[in-house]
Design a protein around this motif. Sequence first.
Motif, short mmCIF file in Angstrom:
data_model
loop_
_atom_site.label_atom_id
_atom_site.label_comp_id
_atom_site.label_asym_id
_atom_site.label_seq_id
_atom_site.Cartn_x
_atom_site.Cartn_y
_atom_site.Cartn_z
N GLN A 1 0.83 -1.21 0.00
CA GLN A 1 0.00 0.00 0.00
C GLN A 1 0.87 1.26 0.00
N LEU A 2 1.97 1.20 0.71
CA LEU A 2 2.87 2.34 0.78
C LEU A 2 3.60 2.57 -0.54
N SER A 3 4.00 1.49 -1.18
CA SER A 3 4.86 1.63 -2.36
C SER A 3 4.08 1.79 -3.67
N ILE A 4 3.00 1.02 -3.84
CA ILE A 4 2.29 1.08 -5.13
C ILE A 4 0.77 1.18 -4.97
N ASP A 5 0.29 1.55 -3.77
CA ASP A 5 -1.15 1.69 -3.52
C ASP A 5 -1.93 0.42 -3.86
N PHE A 6 -1.34 -0.72 -3.55
CA PHE A 6 -1.97 -2.01 -3.88
C PHE A 6 -2.36 -2.73 -2.60
N THR A 7 -3.63 -3.14 -2.54
CA THR A 7 -4.14 -3.85 -1.37
C THR A 7 -4.48 -5.28 -1.74
N ASP A 8 -3.93 -6.24 -1.00
CA ASP A 8 -4.25 -7.64 -1.23
C ASP A 8 -4.38 -8.34 0.11
N ILE A 9 -4.51 -9.66 0.11
CA ILE A 9 -4.67 -10.40 1.35
C ILE A 9 -3.47 -10.22 2.27
N LYS A 10 -2.29 -10.07 1.68
CA LYS A 10 -1.08 -9.87 2.48
C LYS A 10 -1.15 -8.57 3.27
N SER A 11 -1.84 -7.57 2.71
CA SER A 11 -1.98 -6.28 3.40
C SER A 11 -2.71 -6.47 4.73
N ASP A 12 -3.82 -7.20 4.70
CA ASP A 12 -4.60 -7.43 5.92
C ASP A 12 -3.87 -8.33 6.90
N LEU A 13 -3.19 -9.37 6.39
CA LEU A 13 -2.43 -10.26 7.27
C LEU A 13 -1.29 -9.50 7.95
N TYR A 14 -0.60 -8.67 7.18
CA TYR A 14 0.50 -7.87 7.72
C TYR A 14 -0.02 -6.92 8.80
N CYS A 15 -1.13 -6.22 8.51
CA CYS A 15 -1.67 -5.27 9.48
C CYS A 15 -2.12 -5.97 10.76
N LEU A 16 -2.67 -7.17 10.62
CA LEU A 16 -3.03 -7.94 11.81
C LEU A 16 -1.79 -8.24 12.63
N GLY A 17 -0.69 -8.55 11.97
CA GLY A 17 0.57 -8.80 12.67
C GLY A 17 1.04 -7.58 13.44
N VAL A 18 0.94 -6.40 12.82
CA VAL A 18 1.33 -5.15 13.49
C VAL A 18 0.46 -4.91 14.72
N ILE A 19 -0.84 -5.12 14.55
CA ILE A 19 -1.79 -4.89 15.64
C ILE A 19 -1.53 -5.83 16.81
N LEU A 20 -1.32 -7.11 16.52
CA LEU A 20 -1.06 -8.08 17.59
C LEU A 20 0.28 -7.82 18.26
N TYR A 21 1.27 -7.39 17.47
CA TYR A 21 2.58 -7.05 18.04
C TYR A 21 2.40 -5.92 19.06
#
Length: 290
Positions: A179-199
Amino acid sequence: HIKVIKSIFSVSFTTPPMDMEFVLSFISPLTLRLTFFLKIIENNRYISLDFIPNLIDESIIIDDLRSPYILKILDVGVHRTVDNLLYYIVYENFRGVSLATLNKGAYLHMDALIRIATQTVKALQAYYNLGKKHGSLRPDNILVNERYEIKIADFGITEANKGTNIRCSGNLKYLSPSQLSIDFTDIKSDLYCLGVILYESVFKKFPFNDAHTEKQLIKAIDKGVIWSKINTNGMNKDFVEIIKRLLERNDNLCYKNYNDVLLSLSHFMYKTSKIDIEAIRAEENQPHLE
């Protein structure tokens, strides 16, 4: 008598004073006896011209999902001021507080973290089964009640904006690398954000160095989490491993789908409960003084 409770739990700018006339201007067609959550979004260059029509369509799709973990959208619309264009979203009421608020308090116990994580994954999975992504996940839009049941807001916002995050203030650090580099949202975006939130929920801090711009954040993310410098003493190693895989950018090591995450969480719950049962049995078998 009109019973209206304003509760602005996630705003994208410094909230201006909301007079009752403004609130009633769009609430009255819904009902005059309603407790609700109100989200205000200030127009910016990232928001597409057909955002509201698209969001109306998404709200219908979300309603049809009937997910117990997704906050229902009651109404959406536009409010014009002299200086600006504001978008509003009216949500159903939910008696809970945001995960962001909980994270400011004492450490959450492991059972609570597992419940929150599992319900979040199930909500994301339900939406993804339709080929859609949340794309705006953050602790502010995860509401948690006293039984650790959750409702997640902001579903449909990124989809209504053609897959581009609308860049509300405060959500910079929850944007994924794509999302930061090419404004692209996929399943990895949500999985990554969940990781940040749980961290953040576990360690009470952001996993990367402080960043004030998108370029700075990309650099910080590229450096990765230096786990060797993080004190994990007293932390459950299995749960930390789940967070590591959520944050992992290597395709060979990261989670690729929600089923794998749910499997890890289920295995963790089974293992934890087994340990608890064995500990109870060990205690029962200890000799007791008469």
